[in-house]
Design a protein around this motif. Structure first.
Motif, PDB file in Angstrom:
ATOM      1  N   LEU A  15       0.848  -1.191   0.000  1.00  0.00           N
ATOM      2  CA  LEU A  15       0.000   0.000   0.000  1.00  0.00           C
ATOM      3  C   LEU A  15       0.881   1.237   0.000  1.00  0.00           C
ATOM      4  CD1 LEU A  15      -2.543   1.612   0.169  1.00  0.00           C
ATOM      5  CD2 LEU A  15      -2.550   1.293   2.620  1.00  0.00           C
ATOM      6  N   SER A  16       0.822   1.953  -1.085  1.00  0.00           N
ATOM      7  CA  SER A  16       1.600   3.180  -1.161  1.00  0.00           C
ATOM      8  C   SER A  16       0.702   4.348  -0.818  1.00  0.00           C
ATOM      9  CB  SER A  16       2.151   3.340  -2.571  1.00  0.00           C
ATOM     10  OG  SER A  16       2.614   4.648  -2.754  1.00  0.00           O
ATOM     11  N   LEU A  17       1.125   5.112   0.161  1.00  0.00           N
ATOM     12  CA  LEU A  17       0.402   6.341   0.469  1.00  0.00           C
ATOM     13  C   LEU A  17       1.173   7.525  -0.104  1.00  0.00           C
ATOM     14  CD1 LEU A  17      -0.806   5.769   4.137  1.00  0.00           C
ATOM     15  CD2 LEU A  17      -2.093   5.626   2.026  1.00  0.00           C
ATOM     16  N   GLY A  18       1.990   7.227  -1.089  1.00  0.00           N
ATOM     17  CA  GLY A  18       2.800   8.307  -1.654  1.00  0.00           C
ATOM     18  C   GLY A  18       2.895   8.237  -3.165  1.00  0.00           C
ATOM     19  N   HIS A  19       1.889   7.645  -3.787  1.00  0.00           N
ATOM     20  CA  HIS A  19       1.987   7.536  -5.238  1.00  0.00           C
ATOM     21  C   HIS A  19       1.871   8.887  -5.927  1.00  0.00           C
ATOM     22  CE1 HIS A  19       2.916   3.580  -6.374  1.00  0.00           C
ATOM     23  NE2 HIS A  19       2.228   3.572  -7.500  1.00  0.00           N
ATOM     24  N   GLY A  20       1.339   9.846  -5.214  1.00  0.00           N
ATOM     25  CA  GLY A  20       1.240  11.185  -5.786  1.00  0.00           C
ATOM     26  C   GLY A  20       2.593  11.699  -6.234  1.00  0.00           C
ATOM     27  N   ILE A  21       3.633  11.286  -5.574  1.00  0.00           N
ATOM     28  CA  ILE A  21       4.952  11.798  -5.945  1.00  0.00           C
ATOM     29  C   ILE A  21       5.319  11.358  -7.360  1.00  0.00           C
ATOM     30  CG2 ILE A  21       6.299   9.906  -4.956  1.00  0.00           C
ATOM     31  CD1 ILE A  21       8.386  11.874  -4.180  1.00  0.00           C
TER      32      ILE A  21
ATOM     33  N   PHE B  33       5.790   0.519   5.489  1.00  0.00           N
ATOM     34  CA  PHE B  33       6.069   0.950   4.123  1.00  0.00           C
ATOM     35  C   PHE B  33       5.147   2.108   3.748  1.00  0.00           C
ATOM     36  CE2 PHE B  33       5.744   0.932  -0.438  1.00  0.00           C
ATOM     37  CZ  PHE B  33       7.068   0.787  -0.827  1.00  0.00           C
ATOM     38  N   SER B  34       3.880   1.937   4.055  1.00  0.00           N
ATOM     39  CA  SER B  34       2.921   2.980   3.689  1.00  0.00           C
ATOM     40  C   SER B  34       3.331   4.323   4.273  1.00  0.00           C
ATOM     41  CB  SER B  34       1.536   2.618   4.210  1.00  0.00           C
ATOM     42  OG  SER B  34       1.163   1.361   3.737  1.00  0.00           O
ATOM     43  N   ILE B  35       3.725   4.290   5.522  1.00  0.00           N
ATOM     44  CA  ILE B  35       4.031   5.559   6.176  1.00  0.00           C
ATOM     45  C   ILE B  35       5.305   6.186   5.614  1.00  0.00           C
ATOM     46  CG2 ILE B  35       4.646   6.615   8.368  1.00  0.00           C
ATOM     47  CD1 ILE B  35       1.689   5.979   8.083  1.00  0.00           C
ATOM     48  N   ILE B  36       6.287   5.363   5.262  1.00  0.00           N
ATOM     49  CA  ILE B  36       7.474   6.033   4.719  1.00  0.00           C
ATOM     50  C   ILE B  36       7.228   6.549   3.310  1.00  0.00           C
ATOM     51  CG2 ILE B  36       9.222   4.996   6.226  1.00  0.00           C
ATOM     52  CD1 ILE B  36      10.009   3.267   3.870  1.00  0.00           C
ATOM     53  N   THR B  37       6.335   5.911   2.582  1.00  0.00           N
ATOM     54  CA  THR B  37       6.013   6.512   1.289  1.00  0.00           C
ATOM     55  C   THR B  37       5.330   7.851   1.507  1.00  0.00           C
ATOM     56  OG1 THR B  37       3.967   5.250   1.220  1.00  0.00           O
ATOM     57  CG2 THR B  37       5.803   4.389  -0.043  1.00  0.00           C
ATOM     58  N   GLN B  38       4.541   7.891   2.554  1.00  0.00           N
ATOM     59  CA  GLN B  38       3.889   9.155   2.868  1.00  0.00           C
ATOM     60  C   GLN B  38       4.934  10.214   3.248  1.00  0.00           C
ATOM     61  OE1 GLN B  38       1.218   9.385   6.388  1.00  0.00           O
ATOM     62  NE2 GLN B  38      -0.288   9.998   4.866  1.00  0.00           N
ATOM     63  N   ALA B  39       5.886   9.805   4.057  1.00  0.00           N
ATOM     64  CA  ALA B  39       6.947  10.740   4.443  1.00  0.00           C
ATOM     65  C   ALA B  39       7.680  11.227   3.210  1.00  0.00           C
ATOM     66  CB  ALA B  39       7.924  10.052   5.404  1.00  0.00           C
TER      67      ALA B  39
ATOM     68  N   PRO C  78       0.145  14.521   0.824  1.00  0.00           N
ATOM     69  CA  PRO C  78      -0.272  13.195   1.263  1.00  0.00           C
ATOM     70  C   PRO C  78      -1.757  12.956   1.042  1.00  0.00           C
ATOM     71  CG  PRO C  78       1.207  14.151   2.862  1.00  0.00           C
ATOM     72  CD  PRO C  78       0.925  15.215   1.843  1.00  0.00           C
ATOM     73  N   ALA C  79      -2.557  14.000   1.221  1.00  0.00           N
ATOM     74  CA  ALA C  79      -3.996  13.802   1.064  1.00  0.00           C
ATOM     75  C   ALA C  79      -4.322  13.357  -0.362  1.00  0.00           C
ATOM     76  CB  ALA C  79      -4.732  15.094   1.389  1.00  0.00           C
ATOM     77  N   HIS C  80      -3.581  13.893  -1.297  1.00  0.00           N
ATOM     78  CA  HIS C  80      -3.845  13.523  -2.683  1.00  0.00           C
ATOM     79  C   HIS C  80      -3.545  12.053  -2.917  1.00  0.00           C
ATOM     80  CE1 HIS C  80      -3.345  13.742  -7.123  1.00  0.00           C
ATOM     81  NE2 HIS C  80      -4.415  14.487  -6.962  1.00  0.00           N
ATOM     82  N   SER C  81      -2.470  11.590  -2.328  1.00  0.00           N
ATOM     83  CA  SER C  81      -2.136  10.175  -2.492  1.00  0.00           C
ATOM     84  C   SER C  81      -3.176   9.288  -1.823  1.00  0.00           C
ATOM     85  CB  SER C  81      -0.759   9.886  -1.898  1.00  0.00           C
ATOM     86  OG  SER C  81       0.228  10.589  -2.595  1.00  0.00           O
ATOM     87  N   ILE C  82      -3.659   9.748  -0.689  1.00  0.00           N
ATOM     88  CA  ILE C  82      -4.691   8.965  -0.012  1.00  0.00           C
ATOM     89  C   ILE C  82      -5.933   8.894  -0.892  1.00  0.00           C
ATOM     90  CG2 ILE C  82      -6.241   8.947   1.963  1.00  0.00           C
ATOM     91  CD1 ILE C  82      -3.954  10.082   3.604  1.00  0.00           C
ATOM     92  N   GLU C  83      -6.233  10.009  -1.535  1.00  0.00           N
ATOM     93  CA  GLU C  83      -7.385   9.993  -2.431  1.00  0.00           C
ATOM     94  C   GLU C  83      -7.232   8.933  -3.519  1.00  0.00           C
ATOM     95  OE1 GLU C  83      -8.748  13.703  -4.191  1.00  0.00           O
ATOM     96  OE2 GLU C  83      -8.621  14.609  -2.207  1.00  0.00           O
ATOM     97  N   MET C  84      -6.018   8.819  -4.023  1.00  0.00           N
ATOM     98  CA  MET C  84      -5.802   7.802  -5.053  1.00  0.00           C
ATOM     99  C   MET C  84      -6.129   6.417  -4.516  1.00  0.00           C
ATOM    100  SD  MET C  84      -2.221   9.026  -6.498  1.00  0.00           S
ATOM    101  CE  MET C  84      -1.854   8.979  -8.103  1.00  0.00           C
ATOM    102  N   VAL C  85      -5.680   6.174  -3.292  1.00  0.00           N
ATOM    103  CA  VAL C  85      -5.971   4.886  -2.673  1.00  0.00           C
ATOM    104  C   VAL C  85      -7.478   4.689  -2.602  1.00  0.00           C
ATOM    105  CG1 VAL C  85      -5.787   3.584  -0.534  1.00  0.00           C
ATOM    106  CG2 VAL C  85      -3.838   4.866  -1.378  1.00  0.00           C
ATOM    107  N   ILE C  86      -8.154   5.781  -2.322  1.00  0.00           N
ATOM    108  CA  ILE C  86      -9.602   5.681  -2.159  1.00  0.00           C
ATOM    109  C   ILE C  86     -10.310   5.386  -3.480  1.00  0.00           C
ATOM    110  CG2 ILE C  86     -11.582   7.175  -1.688  1.00  0.00           C
ATOM    111  CD1 ILE C  86     -10.014   8.027   0.794  1.00  0.00           C
ATOM    112  N   TRP C  87      -9.775   5.927  -4.552  1.00  0.00           N
ATOM    113  CA  TRP C  87     -10.366   5.566  -5.848  1.00  0.00           C
ATOM    114  C   TRP C  87     -10.310   4.057  -6.030  1.00  0.00           C
ATOM    115  CZ3 TRP C  87      -6.621   9.318  -8.780  1.00  0.00           C
ATOM    116  CH2 TRP C  87      -6.934  10.630  -8.437  1.00  0.00           C
TER     117      TRP C  87
END
Ligand SMILES: Nc1ncnc2c1ncn2[C@@H]1O[C@H](COP(=O)(O)OP(=O)(O)OP(=O)(O)O)[C@@H](O)[C@H]1O
Ligand SMILES: Nc1ncnc2c1ncn2[C@@H]1O[C@H](COP(=O)(O)OP(=O)(O)OP(=O)(O)O)[C@@H](O)[C@H]1O
Ligand SMILES: [Mg+2]
Ligand SMILES: [Mg+2]
Lengths: 381, 281, 553, 393, 232
Positions: free
Chosen positions: A82-88, A171-177, A299-308
């Motif tokens: 789970l990537s919480l940083g795909h926005g990057i 992993f998720s959290i460091i992608t967020q970081a 980060p919020a944007h990446s979370i949104e992607m997860v939500i899609w």
């Protein structure tokens, strides 16, 4: 006990990419989508078949989101990462394209007497492009960057993370970081990417006027083609033995090692691929939306992607596409139809989907289909 | 009903040991068993936060041997397998596969590719995959990323999966999701996966736990048929089963992390110390 | 034309720039109506307080400050506090009493404030002069603390005219502390003295004062002017000044270091309070609780509501509203948490990633609900008196009371949580449920109830965190979003499910940020901390306190 | 069609809702008022409110929707520069009309945009000038403190150049930036304190939104009073102060073109209309609503647009643009402000106010009258070449 | 004591238990036999409440418990030793045992009874160790200990001898005998190890494909018919 025959088993592994019905569905949706820009170009405004330009633009944007969602689903749905940083990655692809577009604009302005630098650079007192902007005036190089920058970042980051066996929320959290840090970095003017404002005001791409309906249509079709291509590729990938190893890694990583697969490589491949796809999505997004700025890395944007992905149904490939479309479509609609209350609707949607549709929208569709099939069987029997 | 029993498993020449260069990238060189020994453990120690799970353990297994290991709960049998398969690193001591492969320096994957397969004490299969896919994944092949990306199942490979399916009695279930199998069926599936790997050394941790007596016997036959071509290390608490497969071979009794007794089944069964700590009266 | 603005809660008319004609008129009128009784307070001087030109007003303030009439202080104080009114029509000054609405004329006789009177406004320059004047007037106050305050205040005065008065005060001052302060004040003025030995004496005195503000004048002595001559001609004085500067610098370094330590602890405690609730809902229960930030927010809004209630119904107790807010915030957020648990979260156990989606939805709804109820703007939460200001230590390091209180509070909350989880069965049950929900159920743990209580506890703790945060920053609908990422970082860095890890991670992150900030700047420090987290997790993929043993693979 | 559609593009959710919601309400109030007095060209105005949710791409999308789908005659909206930059291409492409009501960093002049907020010379420069003056404390040293993004960076760059021109050297300027949402100002305030020991110091704050409260709280608790180190802020107004305990802030400064406390009939009417509106519409905390500079800028922006439409006799964008230059209106700021003939900015008065205990401002200084905007700051190199006429089509 | 009447259970669309009826009396040991995958574990899970039954009733002491959640059944005195042990891996051995007493109020659940230590001496030496670190057999012992401390009135054992060394199997046999002798506990034993079951069972049922195919008393257990049903 009857022993399955070889051909039975081979048939099992060599399933068609999609069922005929699925193919038909995909083809018809794609055809309808492909026709939209045509309707926009061919029929004059006011004609019954006219599709307004902003609808085309909107759908173009949604398809970029869908591509990003698909990329995310590959890692989350099939590899359990789970990537919480795909926005990057999305943003980096977008920035790479944005650099090219910005230079095109600046070059056009130079002919009209401008400095040849984008405004934010002359403002910083820079007299020339910094080194990392070299060659970005070439379209081909920009395309290379679109693939290379997210891919390389993902590869390096993934290599170290997977090698250290970082998993799950860690992993998720460091992608967020990571994405958060990148956002702060891009916020700074000195980074040389236009600070908070980012890049906007693009004029032309590849010599074509970006605002021309023809260019827009071409970009739309390109996005559609990339999306379809990716869908087929992704499907082929997850159906292959590689895909099965990947899901095995997702479910029991340690066990996979004992039968001789090294998960590192398997994860790294899909992770990098996903980042590249996301970067491509970003690159397609920028000329169509007309802006790229660091908020894409928030980060919020990446979370949104997860939500899609989750809304559509994770681990289903089609799901993320539907999810990205539905969530963003609703958002577009709600923000105009009920600007002050739409968050309630969207929030409630997320809650209801998770509770009542654990497999997302696609899960619901499957359930309904199954039920109908069963009913049919029963009536046949 | 099957009449040819486990014999279907007898390997065709293509699968013969050493016939192929090892697939995995791990084993740079083929395992060297010229001295007739496939596994050496030499004064191995394992300490978990002060608790000595393995205590100066020395043990070796010959090529083609079927070695039974018994011993009280907590004697260190599973831990020993953990060391051999790279899951646990010994605090001291050496573990060699053949003469040339130092197991303590290799990763789990490398060890698996070098030719050591393992069945876990608690059946662990890929629950989201079908029985068939579980076997396919375990199948001996080049397991690096690029080859896997291009891999397609060939006819003879499918045949082989069919054979194993039959051997483990899961033919009818081959399309079922492994997570939905009962406990005993999972045990069988895991044995099947092990067979698919075609390892040179098989480590079996309580393979018949949860099987009916009849199935236990069938398993015994299966192991006996593998003897000679593969090396096996079997851990079990079912004495009848151990007697069935050990025949005149060696049985090792572990206790508190080291070898307590070694000998034929008959010898150890009559050993006072073994009766005291393990068999009971 | 003068408009009376309809602001209901403001009884007095809104002020505005006093036009020049008004002041002139006032001046004329005041001189026509001599104030009876108090010859010492010259009407002309008083009138000048409302003059248009600030220079005139400054002079008047200076005069009043040196006046021996006790009423002068009263007038100055009123001016300082914005309680002085002038009326062009009546040519009169009025004082509104500090406590209520009682109004007197400048000489102290009771009166009523006419409609036409306007408040005399002052600016910072006047305020500074007023402070100085008040301090001078208070040098002879009977109360030692007041005198000390006054002497301290005058340390920074540049006004050489004060020297004689200071010396008089010094000669009569009985209290050693006040005396010391006065000496320093005198010394700081004597740096300009033409006499080298006086200057030397002053430099030596200031060297011991250990105060940053004296560094500049001392350092200036060591500099050369345009002609290449030292500003300070005397060598001995220069040497002393150089030593003094050195000494001061050493002291400043010490302060800086201690300051960073305190700031780090303080930031750490804030992070801890923000993350602690999450350490329960996420760390122990495995719910990826994106609505955690909103629980913090609810806690903060609860504080605000309690403050409103106190203002409304118990203004005399207003200072203690924070204490009352603690239980209220805890209960309110705990209730919200429990309701959410029963209605939403409980369907999602064992599907941690889905909880992310659902709680994100919840967070959107909660945020918008607050916007609809209380508006999108921030609401005002004031520090009560005992949490305002700070204590100065080491001559220059201010430890603010609210931050000190929060450090203590965070430790208390940790203690509370620790006791609850380790010394009641709740902790055992919670852990068993996260490890094996089905089996826990089978041995007789009422899983539903325990889940609800635990989630409520986590939410409630977040509510307590919200109370603390409301004392530091803004309280608005977005409050939670600002802390959610940091909270997750802290919990994950410490190791999921490890209370001790959370505590250590919070303080470590706080200190690292604060020690990095001075040389990297706030932005780069933040980026660096994030990168450090990424690197650290490489070394310890399961956080600081990784679970060990066979079961973790 | 008997109504004229008017777009309102302000974030009602997300981080910017905190500032922008009130602007939406003021815009609606103004539109109501215009409708009540007969509308424009005999037609009623119809507000189309959308929520771009503080996201720049969504701003672009919504702008396109307003112009292309809703076919609005004009859009009132945006707060952040980033969002304005995001919608610019859309307005240019579709030839729309945008009224932007917030003070900003300048360095921009667009044909399709009218700026009713302040350019730097209408806010920042006068504020610093005041600080340099004797009344302002005669500051010799300056702390330029901001959130790390374009507006503060640009403003500070202009200010630095301006300070240089006033003989203040770099050694006496400290420039500090914090990330968005920064909430811990301990270190920075300690630094300011240390810096301020070197001589009379003032802080120029371009801290954004939410960070102001923690900054001021910390400032108050650290014992730095306005008399020691005055802080002048460019984004703190009455609305922001509603969320702050103002007691410790008394004496700190803000520079705007309008304060609620300004006493004149137009303003009084404006304020009472707003209060009545808030009560009638049941806005949250209606009893304590305040007015502020961007609200006033929104209000006069809409009214000026109305005048221009009436002069042009049409809502067509090109005609309105042609008509708008030179339009003027008696504004709540106490002066008649007018649109410059060529540069799309208003001539506005500048006020410096000191924060009062009740959250309002005491005006302590003001310009003699409205001053003309300089979108291209003369203090930045390279700007001398730039024309301050808005580009033609 | 335990009365199961006509229960049905489905996993999705597969019918796993078909109209199963059986009963267990206090003081007796009932053996549940059957080949792999016939539904033994499924039946036991239905009894403990982990799985819902589609139809039919379960009565315990005359109370219909078929709709109660597991913890309420546990509160009534049903203890369960699951197949696969289900140890709380990150709780210590001591805490694991204490968890067995979760149905008692806290005051009654502070100390572990000496009895347990006597039965499983290893556990005593490992009280502070994490449950998940134990060897397979030790975990099985722990699971049994956890069930015993609950002072159950019905104890359900799913293959309790799996992975346990012979001497301790004998001990467990003795414990079951002892429990039987007390007379107030009903024991439902699911076992593949036929000899062990044979030795202890008073009665037995054999399941096949989710159906009860035979049942009988201790005496019938060795019959050819039973053996055939258990053979492959
Ligand atoms: N990670 C660990 N931490 C602490 N102790 C451990 C760990 N792993 C194993 N042990 C201990 O080491 C000893 C040996 O365990 P092991 O699992 O090897 O026993 P075993 O011989 O396989 O027993 P069984 O027959 O019951 O499976 C046990 O006492 C166990 O508690
Ligand atoms: N969660 C599940 N979903 C669907 N089918 C299941 C599930 N669990 C078990 N089954 C199937 O139900 C049948 C009965 O399983 P069960 O575990 O009850 O068997 P068992 O008699 O206990 O076998 P064993 O002796 O191997 O433990 C098996 O065929 C199994 O594959
Ligand atoms: Mg073992
Ligand atoms: Mg079973």
């Amino acid at each position: 006990m009857t022993r399955p025959t070889t051909s039975e088993m081979l048939a099992l592994t060599r399933q068609p990419l999609f069922s005929p019905r699925m193919w038909a569905g995909i083809a018809s949706v794609a055809a309808v989508l492909a026709l939209l820009p045509l309707c926009n170009l061919l029929f004059p405004a006011g004609h019954a078949l006219h599709v307004p330009a902003h609808t085309v633009a909107l759908l173009g944007k949604f398809m970029c989101y869908a591509l990003a969602a698909l990329a995310l689903d590959l890692v989350w749905g099939y590899a359990g990462i789970l990537s919480l940083g795909h926005g990057i990655f999305f943003a980096l692809g977008g920035y790479a394209m944005g650099m090219y577009l910005t230079r095109a604009t600046a070059a056009a302005a130079a002919q009209a007497g401008g400095s040849g630098l984008p405004g934010f650079m002359s403002f910083l007192g820079w007299t020339d492009y910094p080194w990392y902007w070299s060659f970005t005036e070439h379209f081909a190089y920009a395309l290379l960057l679109v693939v290379l920058v997210p891919g390389l970042l993902a590869f390096v980051f993934g290599y170290f993370a997977f090698r250290s066996r970082i998993k799950g929320v860690y992993f998720s959290i460091i992608t967020q970081a990571l994405t958060f840090a990148a956002m702060l970095l891009f916020f700074r003017n000195e980074t040389g990417f236009g600070g908070t404002n980012g890049f906007t005001d693009f004029r032309s791409i590849w010599g074509l006027d970006l605002t021309a309906p023809g260019t827009r249509a071409a970009l739309f079709w390109l996005t559609l083609a990339v999306l379809l291509g990716t869908l087929v590729l992704a499907r082929a990938l997850v159906q292959s033995r590689y895909g099965r190893v990947l899901t095995a890694v997702r479910d029991a990583e340690a066990r996979v090692r004992f039968i001789g697969y090294e998960p590192l490589g398997f994860k790294l491949f899909i992770w990098t691929l996903s980042a590249i796809l996301c970067g491509i999505a970003g690159a397609l997004y920028v000329p169509q939306v007309g802006i790229i700025n660091p908020s894409e890395m928030s980060p919020a944007h990446s979370i949104e992607m997860v939500i899609w992905v989750a809304t559509g149904g994770r681990g289903t490939l089609i799901g993320p596409l539907i999810g990205a479309g539905v969530v963003n479509g609703l958002k577009t609609w709600f923000t105009t139809a009920m600007p002050e209350y739409w968050l309630y609707a969207l929030g409630a949607l997320f809650v209801l989907v998770t509770i009542f549709l654990p497999q997302g929208i696609v899960g619901l569709a499957r359930k309904l289909l199954n039920r109908r099939n069963k009913d049919k069987e029963q009536t046949h029997a | 009903m099957r009449d040819d029993g486990p014999t279907t498993l007898i390997m065709n020449p293509e699968h013969e040991l050493g016939g192929h260069a090892s697939y995995g990238r791990a084993a740079s060189s083929e395992v060297d068993t010229r001295h007739g020994v496939i596994l050496y453990l030499d004064s191995v120690n394992v300490v978990f936060d002060g608790f000595k799970a393995i205590n100066n353990l020395t043990l070796d297994i010959g090529v083609g041997e079927l070695r039974c290991i018994i011993g009280p709960n907590g004697a260190g049998k599973t831990t020993m397998m953990d060391i051999i398969t790279g899951k646990t690193r010994p605090s001291s001591g050496t573990a060699f596969f053949g003469q040339n492969i130092d197991l303590t320096t290799l990763s789990e994957t490398q060890i698996a590719n070098a030719g050591i397969g393992r069945k876990f004490q608690r059946p662990t299969v890929f629950e989201a995959h079908s029985v068939f896919e579980n076997l396919e994944l375990a199948m001996k092949a080049d397991k690096r990323v690029w080859p896997v990306l291009g891999a397609r199942l060939r006819g003879e490979q499918a045949d082989r999966i069919g054979e194993v399916l039959e051997t483990v009695g899961l033919s009818a279930q081959f399309q079922r999701t492994a997570g939905l199998l009962s406990h005993g069926q999972k045990q069988w599936l895991e044995i099947g996966m092990l067979l698919m790997q075609e390892p040179r050394l098989l480590l079996l941790d309580e393979p018949v736990a949860g099987m009916t007596d009849a199935e236990t016997e069938r398993t015994g036959e299966l192991f006996n048929s593998l003897k000679g071509k593969h090396s096996l290390m079997v851990v079990e608490h079912d004495m009848d089963f151990v007697a069935q497969i050990a025949q005149q071979g060696k049985v090792t009794v572990l206790c508190e992390g080291s070898v307590l007794a070694e000998g034929t089944m008959e010898q150890v069964q009559n050993d006072e110390r073994v009766i005291e700590v393990y068999l009971g009266r | 034309m003068n408009m009376h603005l309809p602001i209901p809660h403001l009884r007095r008319p809104l002020l505005r720039l006093a036009p020049a004609w008004l002041a002139a008129l006032l001046l004329a009128l005041v001189s026509l109506w001599p104030l009876p009784g108090h010859a010492a307070l010259e009407p002309r001087t008083l009138a000048a307080l409302a003059a248009a030109s600030n220079d005139e007003r400054l002079a008047a303030i200076g005069q009043l400050g040196r006046s021996s009439d006790p009423q002068a202080i009263v007038v100055l104080q009123a001016l300082h506090e914005g309680r002085l009114y002038a009326d062009p029509a009546a040519g009169q000054l009025w004082l509104q009493s500090g406590a209520g609405d009682a109004v007197t004329t400048a000489d102290g006789t009771a009166a009523t404030l006419p409609e036409t009177a306007t408040r005399i406004t002052i600016n910072n320059r006047l305020r500074r002069a007023l402070a100085s004047a008040l301090a001078t007037a208070q040098l002879h106050a009977t109360d030692t603390a007041t005198r000390l305050q006054a002497a301290r205040q005058l340390r920074h005065s540049q006004d050489a005219d004060l020297l004689p008065q200071l010396n008089v005060a010094l000669a009569t001052e009985p209290d050693p502390a006040v005396k010391k302060a006065l000496q320093i004040a005198v010394a700081s003025l004597e740096l300009q003295s033409p006499d080298a030995s006086t200057r030397l004496h002053a430099v030596n005195l200031l060297a011991h004062a250990q105060e940053a503000s004296f560094r500049a004048p001392l350092a200036a002595m060591l500099e050369k002017n345009a002609e290449g001559q030292f500003h300070e001609p005397d060598l001995a004085v220069r040497t002393a000044a150089a030593q003094a500067v050195q000494k001061l610098d050493a002291h400043l370094k010490k302060i800086e270091w201690a300051g960073n330590l305190f700031y780090g602890l303080s930031l750490g405690s804030v992070l801890l309070l923000a993350a602690l609730g999450l350490a329960i809902t996420f760390g122990l229960m495995g719910v990826i609780n994106m609505a955690h930030g909103e629980f913090l927010m609810i806690g903060a809004y609860a504080t605000w509501l309690v403050q409103l209630a106190f203002r409304q119904w118990a203004p005399q107790w207003l200072d203690w509203y924070v204490l009352a807010a603690l239980p209220v915030a805890f209960c309110l957020t705990a209730c919200v948490g429990m309701v959410l648990e029963r209605t939403v979260i409980r369907w999602l156990y064992g599907r941690p990633l889905e909880t992310l989606l659902a709680t994100w939805g919840i967070s959107l709804v909660l945020m918008q609900a607050v916007r609809s109820l209380f508006g999108a703007q921030n609401v005002e939460v004031a520090n009560p008196g005992w949490l305002s200001g700070g204590v100065e230590v080491m001559n220059g390091l201010v430890l603010s009371y609210n931050r000190l209180a929060i450090i203590v509070f965070s430790l208390l909350v940790v203690l509370f949580v620790w006791l609850l989880l380790n010394h009641t069965r709740l902790g055992l049950f919670v852990r068993s449920i996260t490890q094996n929900r089905r089996m826990a159920d089978c041995v007789g743990v009422p899983t539903g109830r325990i889940d609800m209580l635990t989630f409520g506890l986590g939410a409630g703790i977040a509510g307590l965190g919200g109370v603390a945060l409301s004392q530091l920053g803004n309280v608005g609908p977005d409050l939670g979003r600002a802390y959610i990422i940091d909270s997750f970082m802290v919990v994950v860095l410490g190791g999921v499910g490890q209370l001790a890890g959370t505590v250590i991670a919070a303080f470590a992150l706080g200190s690292i940020s604060k020690f990095m900030e001075p040389f990297a700047g706030a932005v780069l420090a933040k980026i660096a901390v994030l990168v450090l987290i990424v690197l650290f997790i490489q070394k310890r993929p399961q956080g600081l306190f990784a679970p060990k043993g066979r079961s973790v693979e | 069609q008997d109504t004229i559609k008017v777009g309102i593009l302000h974030s009602l959710t997300g981080t910017m809702a905190i500032s922008e919601t009130a602007l939406k309400d003021v815009a609606l109030m103004t539109i109501d008022e215009i409708n009540a007095s007969g509308g424009v060209l005999g037609k009623k105005l119809e507000a189309v409110v959308v929520d771009p949710a503080s996201s720049e791409p969504l701003f672009a999308e919504k702008a396109r929707e307003l112009l292309a789908k809703e076919k609005v005659a004009v859009v009132f909206g945006n707060w952040t520069s980033a969002s304005r930059k995001a919608v610019l291409p859309v307005f240019k492409e579709l030839n729309g009309l945008l009224f932007y009501p917030v003070q900003y960093e300048g360095e921009e002049l667009e044909r399709n945009v009218f700026y009713t907020g302040a350019a730097p010379n209408q806010q920042a420069i006068p504020a610093v000038e005041y600080l340099l003056s004797e009344d302002g404390g005669g500051a010799k040293r300056f702390v330029l403190l901001g959130t790390d993004y374009v507006y503060p960076r640009t403003t500070n760059k202009i200010l630095r150049a301006f300070l240089h021109s006033k003989g203040i050297t770099d050694a006496n300027i400290m420039e500090v930036y914090t990330p968005f949402g920064h909430a811990d100002y301990q270190t920075i305030i300690a630094d300011i304190k240390r810096f301020a020991a070197g001589g009379p110091t003032a802080v120029v704050s371009t801290i954004n939104g939410d960070s102001n409260v923690p900054f001021y709280k910390e400032l108050g608790n650290a014992g730095l009073k306005a008399t020691d180190v005055p802080v002048v802020a460019f984004s703190v107004g009455e609305e922001e102060l509603r969320g702050v305990d103002t007691k410790p802030l008394v004496g700190h400064l803000a520079a705007w073109n309008y304060f609620q406390s300004i006493d004149n009939p137009t303003n009084a009417a404006f304020i009472s209309k707003w209060k009545a509106y808030a009560k009638a519409k049941n806005l949250p905390k209606a009893e304590s609503v305040v007015t502020n500079d961007p609200m006033e800028a929104t209000y006069i922006g809409i009214n000026l647009w109305k005048q221009a439409v009436e002069k042009a006799g049409s809502t067509e964008v090109d005609k309105v643009i042609a008509a708008i230059g030179g339009q003027s209106i008696a504004s709540p700021s106490g002066y008649t402000v007018k649109f410059d003939e060529s540069n799309h900015h208003l001539h506005k008065p500048v006020y410096i106010g000191e924060i009062r205990e009740d959250g309002q401002f005491d005006v302590v200084w003001k310009t003699d009258g409205p001053i003309r905007a300089q979108p291209w700051s003369p203090y930045l190199p390279g700007n001398e070449k730039k024309s301050d006429k808005a580009p033609a089509k | 004591m335990l009365e199961v009447t006509q229960i049905d259970q489905y996993y999705g669309s597969s019918h796993t238990l078909r109209r199963v009826s059986m009963n267990v009396q206090s003081g007796e040991c009932m053996a549940l036999l059957g080949r792999n995958g016939v539904g033994k574990t499924t039946l036991l899970r239905c009894l403990t409440g982990v799985l819902p039954v589609a139809s039919g009733h379960i009565h315990f002491d005359g109370v219909d418990i078929s709709k109660l959640p597991p913890h309420q059944r546990a509160a009534l005195g049903i203890a369960y030793v699951p197949q696969g042990r289900d140890i709380f891996a990150r709780l210590t051995v001591e805490e694991n045992i204490l968890m067995g007493m979760a149905r008692f109020p806290a005051s009654k659940a502070r100390h572990i009874k000496e009895e347990v230590h006597e039965l499983f001496p290893v556990l005593k030496t490992m009280l502070a160790r994490r449950g998940g670190d134990l060897s397979g057999g030790q975990q099985q012992q722990l699971a049994i200990a956890r069930a015993l401390v609950a002072e159950p009135r019905l104890i359900i054992l799913d293959e309790p001898t799996e992975g346990i060394q012979p001497s301790i199997i004998k001990d467990i046999g003795r414990v079951i005998q002892m429990l039987k002798a007390r007379g107030n506990i009903a024991i439902l034993l699911c076992e593949q190890y036929f000899d062990f079951a044979h030795e202890l069972a008073d009665r037995f049922v054999v399941l096949n494909r989710g159906e009860v195919v035979t049942q009988g008393t201790h005496a019938d257990m060795g019959s050819e018919e039973v053996r055939r049903l258990l053979a492959v």
